[in-house]
Design a protein around this motif. Sequence first.
Motif, short mmCIF file in Angstrom:
data_model
loop_
_atom_site.label_atom_id
_atom_site.label_comp_id
_atom_site.label_asym_id
_atom_site.label_seq_id
_atom_site.Cartn_x
_atom_site.Cartn_y
_atom_site.Cartn_z
N LEU A 179 -55.64 25.21 24.95
CA LEU A 179 -55.75 24.23 26.04
C LEU A 179 -54.87 23.01 25.77
O LEU A 179 -54.17 22.53 26.66
N ALA A 180 -54.92 22.52 24.53
CA ALA A 180 -54.14 21.32 24.19
C ALA A 180 -52.64 21.59 24.31
O ALA A 180 -51.90 20.77 24.87
N ALA A 181 -52.20 22.72 23.80
CA ALA A 181 -50.78 23.05 23.88
C ALA A 181 -50.34 23.24 25.32
O ALA A 181 -49.25 22.79 25.72
N SER A 182 -51.19 23.88 26.11
CA SER A 182 -50.84 24.14 27.50
C SER A 182 -50.76 22.84 28.30
O SER A 182 -49.89 22.68 29.16
N GLU A 211 -49.95 31.75 20.58
CA GLU A 211 -48.58 31.96 21.06
C GLU A 211 -48.55 33.01 22.18
O GLU A 211 -47.86 32.83 23.19
N ALA A 212 -49.30 34.09 21.99
CA ALA A 212 -49.33 35.13 23.02
C ALA A 212 -49.93 34.60 24.31
O ALA A 212 -49.44 34.90 25.41
N GLY A 213 -50.99 33.79 24.19
CA GLY A 213 -51.61 33.21 25.38
C GLY A 213 -50.69 32.26 26.10
O GLY A 213 -50.59 32.27 27.34
N GLN A 218 -47.74 30.70 31.06
CA GLN A 218 -46.83 29.56 31.09
C GLN A 218 -47.09 28.69 32.32
O GLN A 218 -47.30 29.19 33.42
N GLY A 219 -47.10 27.36 32.09
CA GLY A 219 -47.27 26.42 33.19
C GLY A 219 -48.70 26.15 33.59
O GLY A 219 -48.95 25.39 34.53
N ALA A 220 -49.67 26.74 32.88
CA ALA A 220 -51.08 26.50 33.21
C ALA A 220 -51.51 25.15 32.65
O ALA A 220 -51.64 24.98 31.44
N PHE A 229 -57.33 29.93 29.74
CA PHE A 229 -57.78 29.94 28.35
C PHE A 229 -59.26 29.61 28.16
O PHE A 229 -59.83 29.93 27.13
N GLY A 230 -59.84 28.93 29.10
CA GLY A 230 -61.07 28.20 28.84
C GLY A 230 -62.29 29.03 28.51
O GLY A 230 -62.43 30.17 28.96
N GLY A 231 -63.16 28.43 27.76
CA GLY A 231 -64.50 28.95 27.58
C GLY A 231 -65.41 28.31 28.61
O GLY A 231 -65.09 27.28 29.20
#
Length: 340
Positions: A179-182, A211-213, A218-220, A229-231
């Motif tokens: 989440l943080a990276a995105s 990395e795969a996620g 991309q762009g999320a 990604f979220g829980g």
Amino acid sequence: MMSHALFPAGSFAELRARLAALPRYDEAAAAAALAHQNSLLKPPGALGRLEEVAIFLAGWRGTARPRIGKAQAVVFAGNHGVCAQGVNPYPQEVTVQMVATFQAGGAAINQLCRAAGADLSVVALELERPTGDFTQGEAMSEAEVLAAMAQGADAVNAQADILLLGEMGIGNSTVAAALAASCFGGVAQDWAGPGTGSDHAGMGRKISAIEAGLARHQGARGLAALVAFGGREQAAICGAILQARALRIPVLLDGFICTAAAGVLEAEAKGALDHCLAGHVGAEPGHRRLLAALGKEPLLALGMRLGEGSGAAVALSVVRAALEAHNGMSTFAEAGVSDA
């Protein structure tokens, strides 16, 4: 408990349209609190961050003399499909076991909330049905994200004067890093940490999964990152934060995982976290970087990395101290001391 017009929302578009109407900081109440601080029996600014915290609470509670009659702490728990990638050193059954421990009063957060004077509740979100593996597809649908956000909002007590947020979920430090990276940029290594104690091999699997996620989604950013990604616990934290804002309840954020969930809202709408304080900066390496991205200065730095809302609970004692000084000290005039 109460609901608010923010939820239920039938779509992200509907929710976004409601965000602009959220309450804002009460500058008049904050100015009155500052004037009161400057009349107290001390040099102006001598209590440092304690003065800033008191004024912050005044602006959000809409009164020059804010008080904490009821402090509410909520721990949200969820399970994650990305655990299929071997990112977690503990099995997902631990999430269920920890929820039972919270409910029985035996976890660290139970003791810390008792010491700080906070009412604790735990909300388990479909633990038997983990989210999707974000390396293979979306973690949740938009409808699932909105449902979890609504559960988070419903957990907020409208009578609370401050809200403390925490989380529990095996694998959720991987979700937090994604989440943080995105939302804030950088690569997996910038955000990934050991979480509950990953070894070198485990860290390699975690970084590879992130990395795969990121490559797949991309762009999320913002709410879209929760879909990617979220829980459910991260979405619930977002819902609780928005509900607290609607009710003018200040929020104490916990560690990296809680703060990464909150960061989704800031990425979606700048200023969405203006009513939130960073309780502490933890030992998880991405936490300090994330707080810098959010412009939040933590109240404490104790090397904690437990989650559960534990850092927020300890920080509550600091907030209480700030208000005790703000509301209890004599003024120069009351004490008959010259302020010249």
